[in-house]
Scaffold this motif. Structure first.
Motif, PDB file in Angstrom:
ATOM      1  N   ARG A   2     -48.296 -41.255  16.834  1.00 29.70           N
ATOM      2  CA  ARG A   2     -47.509 -41.929  17.859  1.00 29.70           C
ATOM      3  C   ARG A   2     -47.782 -43.447  17.835  1.00 29.70           C
ATOM      4  O   ARG A   2     -48.926 -43.883  17.831  1.00 29.70           O
ATOM      5  CB  ARG A   2     -47.851 -41.368  19.241  1.00 29.70           C
ATOM      6  N   GLY A   3     -46.688 -44.213  17.786  1.00 33.29           N
ATOM      7  CA  GLY A   3     -46.814 -45.659  17.795  1.00 33.29           C
ATOM      8  C   GLY A   3     -47.088 -46.273  16.432  1.00 33.29           C
ATOM      9  O   GLY A   3     -47.078 -47.497  16.286  1.00 33.29           O
ATOM     10  N   LYS A   4     -47.361 -45.432  15.434  1.00 35.48           N
ATOM     11  CA  LYS A   4     -47.667 -45.946  14.096  1.00 35.48           C
ATOM     12  C   LYS A   4     -46.612 -45.555  13.068  1.00 35.48           C
ATOM     13  O   LYS A   4     -46.167 -46.365  12.269  1.00 35.48           O
ATOM     14  CB  LYS A   4     -49.042 -45.453  13.641  1.00 35.48           C
ATOM     15  N   GLY A   5     -46.228 -44.270  13.059  1.00 34.36           N
ATOM     16  CA  GLY A   5     -45.234 -43.826  12.095  1.00 34.36           C
ATOM     17  C   GLY A   5     -45.716 -42.672  11.247  1.00 34.36           C
ATOM     18  O   GLY A   5     -46.474 -41.807  11.730  1.00 34.36           O
ATOM     19  N   LEU A   6     -45.300 -42.654   9.985  1.00 33.61           N
ATOM     20  CA  LEU A   6     -45.568 -41.547   9.070  1.00 33.61           C
ATOM     21  C   LEU A   6     -46.564 -41.971   8.002  1.00 33.61           C
ATOM     22  O   LEU A   6     -46.581 -43.123   7.567  1.00 33.61           O
ATOM     23  CB  LEU A   6     -44.271 -41.105   8.386  1.00 33.61           C
ATOM     24  N   LYS A   7     -47.330 -40.990   7.528  1.00 34.51           N
ATOM     25  CA  LYS A   7     -48.292 -41.299   6.466  1.00 34.51           C
ATOM     26  C   LYS A   7     -48.615 -40.036   5.690  1.00 34.51           C
ATOM     27  O   LYS A   7     -48.727 -38.950   6.258  1.00 34.51           O
ATOM     28  CB  LYS A   7     -49.570 -41.904   7.059  1.00 34.51           C
ATOM     29  N   LEU A   8     -48.781 -40.176   4.392  1.00 36.65           N
ATOM     30  CA  LEU A   8     -49.173 -39.069   3.521  1.00 36.65           C
ATOM     31  C   LEU A   8     -50.525 -39.417   2.914  1.00 36.65           C
ATOM     32  O   LEU A   8     -50.636 -40.328   2.094  1.00 36.65           O
ATOM     33  CB  LEU A   8     -48.128 -38.852   2.419  1.00 36.65           C
ATOM     34  N   ASN A   9     -51.561 -38.704   3.356  1.00 39.79           N
ATOM     35  CA  ASN A   9     -52.913 -38.969   2.870  1.00 39.79           C
ATOM     36  C   ASN A   9     -53.178 -38.181   1.599  1.00 39.79           C
ATOM     37  O   ASN A   9     -53.290 -36.954   1.626  1.00 39.79           O
ATOM     38  CB  ASN A   9     -53.945 -38.594   3.946  1.00 39.79           C
ATOM     39  N   LEU A  10     -53.241 -38.905   0.480  1.00 39.12           N
ATOM     40  CA  LEU A  10     -53.476 -38.283  -0.814  1.00 39.12           C
ATOM     41  C   LEU A  10     -54.640 -38.980  -1.519  1.00 39.12           C
ATOM     42  O   LEU A  10     -54.834 -40.191  -1.363  1.00 39.12           O
ATOM     43  CB  LEU A  10     -52.233 -38.404  -1.710  1.00 39.12           C
ATOM     44  N   SER A  11     -55.375 -38.200  -2.281  1.00 40.94           N
ATOM     45  CA  SER A  11     -56.357 -38.817  -3.162  1.00 40.94           C
ATOM     46  C   SER A  11     -55.597 -39.460  -4.319  1.00 40.94           C
ATOM     47  O   SER A  11     -54.427 -39.154  -4.556  1.00 40.94           O
ATOM     48  CB  SER A  11     -57.339 -37.775  -3.691  1.00 40.94           C
ATOM     49  N   GLU A  12     -56.246 -40.360  -5.059  1.00 42.43           N
ATOM     50  CA  GLU A  12     -55.579 -41.020  -6.180  1.00 42.43           C
ATOM     51  C   GLU A  12     -55.137 -40.010  -7.223  1.00 42.43           C
ATOM     52  O   GLU A  12     -54.058 -40.127  -7.819  1.00 42.43           O
ATOM     53  CB  GLU A  12     -56.519 -42.067  -6.801  1.00 42.43           C
ATOM     54  N   LYS A  13     -55.940 -38.981  -7.428  1.00 41.08           N
ATOM     55  CA  LYS A  13     -55.607 -37.951  -8.398  1.00 41.08           C
ATOM     56  C   LYS A  13     -54.374 -37.168  -7.949  1.00 41.08           C
ATOM     57  O   LYS A  13     -53.465 -36.873  -8.739  1.00 41.08           O
ATOM     58  CB  LYS A  13     -56.791 -37.003  -8.591  1.00 41.08           C
ATOM     59  N   GLU A  14     -54.340 -36.820  -6.645  1.00 41.12           N
ATOM     60  CA  GLU A  14     -53.181 -36.095  -6.107  1.00 41.12           C
ATOM     61  C   GLU A  14     -51.919 -36.949  -6.186  1.00 41.12           C
ATOM     62  O   GLU A  14     -50.843 -36.447  -6.504  1.00 41.12           O
ATOM     63  CB  GLU A  14     -53.443 -35.707  -4.654  1.00 41.12           C
ATOM     64  N   ARG A  15     -52.068 -38.237  -5.905  1.00 38.15           N
ATOM     65  CA  ARG A  15     -50.918 -39.130  -5.924  1.00 38.15           C
ATOM     66  C   ARG A  15     -50.292 -39.203  -7.316  1.00 38.15           C
ATOM     67  O   ARG A  15     -49.084 -39.103  -7.486  1.00 38.15           O
ATOM     68  CB  ARG A  15     -51.345 -40.529  -5.464  1.00 38.15           C
ATOM     69  N   LYS A  16     -51.121 -39.371  -8.330  1.00 37.12           N
ATOM     70  CA  LYS A  16     -50.626 -39.450  -9.704  1.00 37.12           C
ATOM     71  C   LYS A  16     -49.944 -38.147 -10.113  1.00 37.12           C
ATOM     72  O   LYS A  16     -48.882 -38.151 -10.741  1.00 37.12           O
ATOM     73  CB  LYS A  16     -51.781 -39.765 -10.653  1.00 37.12           C
ATOM     74  N   ARG A  17     -50.563 -37.023  -9.766  1.00 40.31           N
ATOM     75  CA  ARG A  17     -50.001 -35.718 -10.134  1.00 40.31           C
ATOM     76  C   ARG A  17     -48.661 -35.497  -9.433  1.00 40.31           C
ATOM     77  O   ARG A  17     -47.700 -35.009 -10.033  1.00 40.31           O
ATOM     78  CB  ARG A  17     -50.985 -34.598  -9.768  1.00 40.31           C
ATOM     79  N   LEU A  18     -48.568 -35.888  -8.154  1.00 41.32           N
ATOM     80  CA  LEU A  18     -47.338 -35.703  -7.392  1.00 41.32           C
ATOM     81  C   LEU A  18     -46.203 -36.548  -7.977  1.00 41.32           C
ATOM     82  O   LEU A  18     -45.105 -36.048  -8.221  1.00 41.32           O
ATOM     83  CB  LEU A  18     -47.566 -36.085  -5.930  1.00 41.32           C
TER      84      LEU A  18
END
Length: 745
Positions: free
Chosen positions: A94-110
């Protein structure tokens, strides 16, 4: 038996109804929504997974041009996909928005796997349009409409509507669609127009930047991208791209990567059409004598690589087309004076509409606009439209400037004889946006950074200007992703990029090319995290050091003013945070128009004699050579009466290399008017002859002429005067001079 037969018949009818529904326009329209949703979903997921901070619903909905309600539906699909593939869910704070918390490894794979998971299965109307066009222009296929209907899975009525749309589209380019017994459906018309149609459709329907990036990787493409890549051949595009970069970088020409991709696309179409023996028979809009330098080398390397034996007309065509994306200060175009007039008029127009004093930073703004308009005029001649992937964002973020530029479109269209696209208006707006940002910015800097941007040099400069204006970040350089190695050679501490890259030596932040509110929040957090990188830079002028540097230059030059000494002096001023206003040191019309170079009430039998007689004044003083007069006449014979720039007024000129020794101007009025063939501005009653030595030294002269073009009353008075002294008073004088002239006339 009877019951079984009925069940069988019912089953057959149900199957037939299902197939009819699948082939119907209604179903295709339904599936169109799914197709667009999947492609958009993919892009939204890539955007969210590429940043580490919060993104708001408002910013994302604006960025993707959808409502917040639609965005929530997209996020539901994204979270479902993430859950199925064992990724964390997108959180909402609330008041901030959306965020996807990923590790660097998960981010690259995604990011690597997104393209493999989300695919498209059905053709929408635009996709069918592209598929039809590419099939029709392919000489190796025979386009039979009922077969295309089966291939595209649409009904006959839907395909008929698609063909009607295609016929109307090509008709605007003077091309017709005809059906022949053995060849099937084909396009009839000028080859250059057919290429222009292919380029326009592929540019508008295919994501060029994504397509070029995907050449090196194996990803599942959307239907338009797949169709475009199949037609152009991935290996061919990749080879052309490498040759383009190698040749231009070897010649130390900075590659504009937005234009580069469009050049490669144009080349891909050109190569295929040439190899299919669909060639341009005659091309005369380009001076073959000027076909030299890096572009010529590049074309030669393309012909050698693909074993192309092409006629001279094709070399002229493709060289002129590529030159239009890489305009020089004084390029091969005969339109250079027109481009200068338009650039000056556009600056004055936007300044008047917005109230922003652009003339205070006119040098940089003018140079960017002049080069772009030169290319724009050349592209218009070849029916090529540059694509601007950020036009909607520019329109939204810089509404006032965009509208001001848009109001000037008729003046440009008067010269191009074609509608000025929103893409081009967006490009022109960026130059003003950059200048406006620099005008408002503070002078002290606290961070030193570099910007990486593949959306073009002007867009990169705009991002740099915004970073400095809002966050006191001094941008040392604007680079492309192909210039990563240069970062380590620069004295910078931070890296801002519009494209995800692998670089770990310095803190890096991915941003939109045009900053949104979410980007500003990211920047603030990023700077806070890296506050130890902050520098204190003093802009106070050290007058003693400046004097020492200037004296050293004077001693080195021996008191002689040369081009080299002037450039070094300019560099010295810049290093001391001083700006040279070149507008103030450029000569005005009254500085170079001598009384001896004014001829009044002369008789000339035709336009050739008019040009010759006005130029002979400069020839007598060795300002020009005889070759310059010949070049001016030949230019009008080849390109038409483009030198008639205003009502009753002609500006005779050629290129500096055609025989100019120094800057000069002459003027002549005619006792009897002469027709040059310009329907809008004939007959000519007054002619100026301009001898320019470069692209910039005569700009104040051009401003004086623009004022004269816009002042019909003064022009009429000049035509009527009988002596040079009165002519000068009218040309440069005040209202008091006008009163005296009327009093004694």
């Amino acid at each position: 038996m009877q019951l079984g037969k009925r069940l069988h018949d019912c089953g057959f009818k149900l199957q037939k109804c299902t197939l009819n529904f699948l082939n119907s326009a209604t179903y295709n329209q339904t599936m169109k929504g799914v197709t667009l949703m999947k492609e958009r979903t993919q892009k939204i997921l890539i955007r969210i997974s590429s940043v580490n901070s919060f993104l708001t619903y408002k910013d994302l909905s604006k960025e993707f041009f959808i409502s917040e309600r639609t965005l929530r539906n997209e996020l539901f699909l994204i979270n479902d996909y993430l859950a199925q593939n064992d990724y964390p869910q997108i959180i909402t704070a609330r008041g901030k928005g959306l965020k996807l918390n990923l590790s660097e490894k998960e981010r690259k794979r995604l990011l690597f796997n997104i393209g493999d998971e989300i695919t498209h299965a059905y053709y929408g109307p635009n996709e069918r349009f592209l598929a039809l066009l590419l099939d029709i222009v392919n000489p190796l296929t025979t386009t039979i409409l009922y077969e295309m209907g089966e291939k595209l899975q649409v009904s006959k009525s839907t395909l008929d509507e698609d063909m009607r749309r295609l016929r109307l589209f090509v008709k605007d380019h003077n091309i017709s669609v005809v059906s022949l017994p053995k060849q099937g459906v084909v396009l009839h018309g000028d080859e250059r127009s057919i290429r222009a149609i292919l380029y326009k459709v592929i540019t508008n329907m295919v994501d060029i930047d994504y397509l070029m990036r995907s050449v090196d990787t194996e990803v599942v493409l959307s239907i338009p991208n797949r169709l475009g890549l199949d037609y152009l051949d991935a290996k061919v595009l990749n080879t052309m791209r490498k040759l383009y970069d190698e040749v231009l970088e070897r010649c130390k020409i900075k590659v504009n990567h937005v234009y580069r991709n469009q050049v490669i696309l144009l080349l891909g179409i050109w190569k295929r059409r040439v190899q299919e023996d669909e060639k341009i028979i005659e091309y005369c809009d380009f001076d073959i004598g000027n076909m030299k330098g890096p572009i010529k080398d590049f074309i030669s390397s393309i012909c050698s690589e693909f074993d192309l034996d092409i006629p001279l007309s094709e070399r002229e065509y493709i060289t002129a087309a590529i030159e239009s994306f890489n305009p020089k200060d004084m390029n091969n175009s005969f339109d250079w004076v027109t481009a200068q007039l338009l650039a000056i008029q556009l600056i004055e127009h936007v300044e008047k509409m917005t109230g922003i004093p652009f003339s205070q930073r006119e040098e940089d703004l003018y140079e960017g606009l002049y080069k772009h308009i030169t290319g724009l005029l050349s592209r218009a001649k070849n029916d090529i439209q540059a694509s601007n992937p950020l036009k909607e964002t520019i329109k939204e973020s810089y509404t006032e400037l965009y509208q001001a530029v848009s109001c000037f479109r008729k003046q440009i269209e008067k010269h191009t004889k074609k509608t000025l696209s929103e893409d081009e208006i967006g490009f022109l707006t960026v130059y003003f946006s950059t200048s406006a940002s620099w005008w408002k910015q503070e002078k002290q800097s606290f961070y030193q950074a570099v910007v990486l941007c593949n959306h073009g040099l002007s867009t990169g400069k705009l991002l740099a200007a915004n970073l400095k204006e809002h966050f006191n970040i001094d941008i040392i350089a604007v680079l492309s992703s192909h210039e990563l190695s240069f970062i380590d050679k620069l004295d910078v501490d931070l890296v801002f990029t519009t494209i995800p890259i692998l670089y770990k030596r310095k803190p890096l932040l991915v941003l939109n090319p045009i900053l949104r509110e979410s980007d500003r929040k990211e920047i603030k957090a990023f700077l806070q995290k890296n506050k130890d990188k902050r520098r204190v830079v003093s802009n106070n002028l050290d007058a003693t050091k400046l004097m020492q540097d200037v004296l050293s230059l004077m001693i080195e030059s021996g008191g002689q003013i040369t081009k080299e000494s002037y450039q070094r002096l300019e560099e010295t001023f810049i290093s001391h945070h001083l700006k040279i206003n070149t507008r103030e040191i450029q000569p005005m019309l009254q500085d170079i128009l001598k009384e001896s170079n004014i001829l009044l009430n002369q008789e000339c039998k035709d336009w050739k004699e008019t040009i010759t007689k006005s130029a002979e004044l400069l020839l007598k003083e060795s300002v020009i050579e005889e070759s310059y007069i010949t070049a001016m006449i030949q230019s009008v014979e080849e390109y038409g009466p483009y030198i008639v720039v205003g009502k009753y007024l002609a500006l005779a000129h050629a290129r500096p290399e055609d025989g100019v020794n120094k800057l000069g101007v002459s003027v002549m009025t005619l006792k009897e008017p002469v027709n040059f063939g310009n329907l809008d501005n004939d007959p000519v009653r007054i002619i100026f002859c301009l001898a320019a030595v470069d692209a910039y030294s005569h700009l104040n002269v051009m401003r004086n002429l623009i004022d004269l073009i816009n002042d019909q009353e003064k022009l009429n008075r000049l035509i009527a005067v009988q002596d040079a002294d009165t002519f000068n008073k009218v040309l440069y004088g005040s209202e008091e001079d006008k009163f005296e002239e009327e009093r004694f006339s």
